[in-house]
Motif scaffolding. Structure first.
Motif, short mmCIF file in Angstrom:
data_model
loop_
_atom_site.label_atom_id
_atom_site.label_comp_id
_atom_site.label_asym_id
_atom_site.label_seq_id
_atom_site.Cartn_x
_atom_site.Cartn_y
_atom_site.Cartn_z
N CYS A 34 0.85 -1.19 0.00
CA CYS A 34 0.00 0.00 0.00
C CYS A 34 0.89 1.24 0.00
O CYS A 34 2.11 1.13 0.14
CB CYS A 34 -0.95 -0.01 1.20
N GLN A 35 0.26 2.39 -0.17
CA GLN A 35 1.02 3.64 -0.28
C GLN A 35 0.63 4.60 0.84
O GLN A 35 -0.53 4.99 0.94
CB GLN A 35 0.72 4.31 -1.62
N GLY A 36 1.61 4.99 1.65
CA GLY A 36 1.35 5.93 2.75
C GLY A 36 1.94 7.29 2.44
O GLY A 36 2.99 7.66 2.99
N PHE A 37 1.29 8.01 1.56
CA PHE A 37 1.72 9.38 1.23
C PHE A 37 0.76 10.40 1.85
O PHE A 37 1.14 11.23 2.65
CB PHE A 37 1.78 9.59 -0.29
N SER A 38 -0.52 10.34 1.45
CA SER A 38 -1.48 11.38 1.84
C SER A 38 -1.72 11.41 3.34
O SER A 38 -1.74 10.36 4.00
CB SER A 38 -2.83 11.15 1.15
N GLU A 39 -1.91 12.62 3.85
CA GLU A 39 -2.26 12.82 5.26
C GLU A 39 -3.43 13.80 5.30
O GLU A 39 -3.64 14.54 4.33
CB GLU A 39 -1.08 13.43 6.02
N PRO A 40 -4.14 13.84 6.42
CA PRO A 40 -5.15 14.90 6.53
C PRO A 40 -4.41 16.23 6.43
O PRO A 40 -3.47 16.48 7.18
CB PRO A 40 -5.71 14.70 7.95
N GLY A 41 -4.74 17.05 5.45
CA GLY A 41 -4.04 18.34 5.28
C GLY A 41 -2.85 18.25 4.34
O GLY A 41 -2.19 19.26 4.08
N SER A 100 -2.93 16.95 -2.25
CA SER A 100 -2.29 17.58 -3.41
C SER A 100 -0.96 18.21 -2.99
O SER A 100 0.02 18.16 -3.71
CB SER A 100 -3.19 18.69 -3.97
N ASP A 101 -0.96 18.78 -1.80
CA ASP A 101 0.26 19.41 -1.30
C ASP A 101 1.08 18.39 -0.50
O ASP A 101 1.18 18.47 0.73
CB ASP A 101 -0.12 20.61 -0.42
N LEU A 102 1.66 17.44 -1.23
CA LEU A 102 2.36 16.33 -0.58
C LEU A 102 3.54 16.80 0.28
O LEU A 102 3.86 16.19 1.30
CB LEU A 102 2.85 15.34 -1.66
N ALA A 103 4.16 17.92 -0.12
CA ALA A 103 5.32 18.41 0.63
C ALA A 103 4.91 18.90 2.02
O ALA A 103 5.78 19.22 2.84
CB ALA A 103 6.01 19.54 -0.14
N GLY A 104 3.61 18.93 2.30
CA GLY A 104 3.15 19.38 3.61
C GLY A 104 3.04 18.25 4.64
O GLY A 104 2.50 18.46 5.72
N ILE A 105 3.55 17.06 4.33
CA ILE A 105 3.36 15.93 5.27
C ILE A 105 4.05 16.19 6.60
O ILE A 105 5.08 16.86 6.68
CB ILE A 105 3.85 14.58 4.69
N ARG A 106 3.44 15.61 7.68
CA ARG A 106 3.96 15.88 9.03
C ARG A 106 4.31 14.61 9.80
O ARG A 106 4.87 14.70 10.90
CB ARG A 106 2.93 16.69 9.80
N THR A 107 3.94 13.44 9.29
CA THR A 107 4.30 12.20 10.01
C THR A 107 5.82 12.18 10.19
O THR A 107 6.56 12.33 9.22
CB THR A 107 3.83 10.96 9.22
N THR A 111 5.90 8.34 14.11
CA THR A 111 4.65 8.70 14.77
C THR A 111 3.86 9.64 13.85
O THR A 111 4.44 10.59 13.30
CB THR A 111 4.93 9.42 16.11
N GLY A 112 2.58 9.38 13.67
CA GLY A 112 1.76 10.26 12.83
C GLY A 112 0.58 9.52 12.23
O GLY A 112 0.18 8.46 12.73
N GLN A 113 0.05 10.08 11.15
CA GLN A 113 -1.15 9.49 10.53
C GLN A 113 -1.14 9.66 9.02
O GLN A 113 -0.76 10.72 8.51
CB GLN A 113 -2.41 10.19 11.07
N LYS A 114 -1.57 8.62 8.32
CA LYS A 114 -1.82 8.68 6.87
C LYS A 114 -3.31 8.45 6.63
O LYS A 114 -4.02 7.93 7.50
CB LYS A 114 -1.00 7.61 6.14
N ILE A 115 -3.76 8.82 5.44
CA ILE A 115 -5.19 8.64 5.13
C ILE A 115 -5.35 8.25 3.65
O ILE A 115 -4.42 8.49 2.86
CB ILE A 115 -6.01 9.91 5.49
N TRP A 116 -6.48 7.67 3.32
CA TRP A 116 -6.81 7.20 1.96
C TRP A 116 -5.81 6.14 1.49
O TRP A 116 -5.47 6.07 0.32
CB TRP A 116 -6.83 8.34 0.93
N THR A 117 -5.35 5.30 2.42
CA THR A 117 -4.32 4.31 2.08
C THR A 117 -4.99 3.07 1.48
O THR A 117 -5.50 2.22 2.22
CB THR A 117 -3.51 3.94 3.34
N SER A 118 -4.97 2.96 0.15
CA SER A 118 -5.63 1.84 -0.52
C SER A 118 -4.94 0.53 -0.15
O SER A 118 -3.71 0.46 -0.10
CB SER A 118 -5.58 2.02 -2.03
N TYR A 119 -5.74 -0.51 0.08
CA TYR A 119 -5.28 -1.88 0.38
C TYR A 119 -4.55 -2.01 1.72
O TYR A 119 -3.93 -3.04 1.99
CB TYR A 119 -4.38 -2.44 -0.75
#
Ligand code: FAD
Length: 385
Positions: free
Chosen positions: A127-134, A137-144, A156-164
């Motif tokens: 699966c892919q853990g890129f997107s986070e709440p917030g 589209s602005d992937l460079a804004g990740i905080r995990t 430590t942190g959170q991802k969202i919309w992680t398919s599979y």
């Protein structure tokens, strides 16, 4: 640039056609329960691998055939023609279409030797853990965040919309490892073992009733530094390689599947609607078929020219828009009959699922930005010419 098929291509096509016709599963992929889907996907993957069709373009030492991408395209075409299980909507999509190619391009020999055969054999869903709440589209804004402690990274942190995520063994995980870093700097791409303690996966039900994607929470999850791909702090660069596969070559089988579905819809409409010729609906169907043909021609052109990665966004954009249009068109063809979910399960379900096409892997607006800036050379967003 190469135009047309070689003798070897023709022989390969015939061989692929014969094997597929004899070997595709007779039963359709179940789409009500995740467990049954996963079992079906694993069985089909293993059947292909055991017969030497694990992957056409991946290197032979990992279980592939080491052939050019043009042969992979022939494989997709023959799969669609035979009615083989969809290359796109299955549990191995992330593993085959972007995790594997990224590992081939960027990982160490040890990482490749461990992971690639497992993917091809059907032993590991990714699966892919890129997107986070917030940060979508602005992937460079990740905080995990990942804190390096000796030979471990504590995440430590959170991802969202992680398919599979519910079924995945491994994850393409993008984290911030440099304290105080901003935007594209200080990010790291790590292969995350989804069985590690501290990982909590919570399914999200989508509009079609499926639970393909999930939220993933990380509570001080310890992973080895040896699972980093491309070096600490180089995560943005690795993520961009991955996205070029996700937005480029990963769209090729989807384009071919979409063309097949449109052909099937036209066959159905011809049989069911006697006054189709010359009608507005008939014209829309003809337009969809023409667009699908143009899309396939674009795929062939990209492969023949070995084009720059950003050009994959053309395919992704056209495909997303056409896919959604085709599903809506199917609803108009079926009319009220579409509500009979027993008789017409596939199209109504796809209509609901295809809303994702213009969002996942970067929204249509983001693809337009990429085409404008990186292909057409227009000024970057927010900057004057
Ligand atoms: C079915 C599905 C599966 C997914 N699977 C995964 C997955 O496995 N792993 C994963 O990490 N992510 C996954 N995603 C998440 C997906 O990558 C994001 O939803 C997508 O990048 C958009 O981010 P967002 O939802 O935060 O929307 P936002 O970024 O908040 O965007 C909201 C709206 O603003 C527009 N917008 C934002 N920025 C700009 C801009 N600069 N210029 C013009 N318009 C802009 C967008 O186009 C959109 O219309 C999946 C999404 C879907 C729908």
């Amino acid at each position: 640039m190469r135009i047309g098929e070689t003798v070897e291509d023709v022989v390969f096509r015939a061989e692929a056609r014969a094997w597929l016709e004899a070997s595709i599963p007779r039963e359709r992929r179940p789409h009500r329960t995740g467990d049954a889907q996963r079992a079906y996907d694993v069985a089909w993957r293993r059947r292909q691998f055991d017969a030497g069709w694990g992957h056409i373009a991946w290197p032979e030492r990992y279980g592939g055939r080491g052939l050019p991408l043009s042969r992979q395209l022939i494989w997709y075409e023959e799969s669609a023609r035979a009615g083989a299980p969809d290359h796109t909507g299955n549990s191995f999509f992330v593993a085959l279409q972007h995790a594997g190619p990224t590992l081939i391009a960027r990982a160490t020999e040890d990482q490749q030797t461990f992971h690639l055969p497992r993917i091809l054999r059907g032993d590991a869903i990714w699966c892919q853990g890129f997107s986070e709440p917030g940060a979508g589209s602005d992937l460079a804004g990740i905080r995990t965040r990942g804190v390096v402690e000796g030979d471990e990274i504590v995440v430590t942190g959170q991802k969202i919309w992680t398919s599979y995520a519910l079924y995945a063994s491994y994850q393409e995980l993008l984290i911030r490892t440099e304290p105080g870093s901003r935007r594209h700097r200080g990010l790291t791409f790590v292969i995350c073992d989804m069985s590690l303690p501290g990982i909590d996966v919570r399914p999200i039900r989508n509009i079609a009733g499926g639970t393909d994607f999930c939220e993933v929470f990380y509570d001080e999850v310890r992973m080895p530094v040896s699972s980093v791909v491309g070096g600490l702090g180089n995560g943005w660069d690795v993520a961009m390689s991955l996205l070029s596969f996700e937005r480029g070559a990963a769209s090729f089988p989807v384009a071919i599947e979409t063309a097949r579905r449109i052909d099937e819809l036209i066959d159905y409409a011809r049989a069911a609607l006697p006054a189709l010729d010359g009608s507005a609906l008939g014209e829309r169907l003809a337009q969809a078929r023409a667009d699908a043909a143009a899309l396939q021609a674009m795929v062939h052109l990209l492969i023949a020219r070995d084009s720059a990665p950003a050009e994959g966004s053309y395919i992704r954009l056209c495909l997303a828009e056409l896919g959604r249009r085709a599903s809506a068109l199917a609803m108009d063809v079926l009319g009220p009959e579409a509500l009979d979910r027993e008789a017409f399960d596939e199209w109504p379900r796809r209509y609901l699922e295809d809303f994702k096409l213009t969002i996942a892997a970067g929204t249509s607006q983001i693809q337009r930005n990429i085409i404008g800036e990186r292909v057409l050379g227009l000024p970057r967003q927010g900057k004057a010419a």
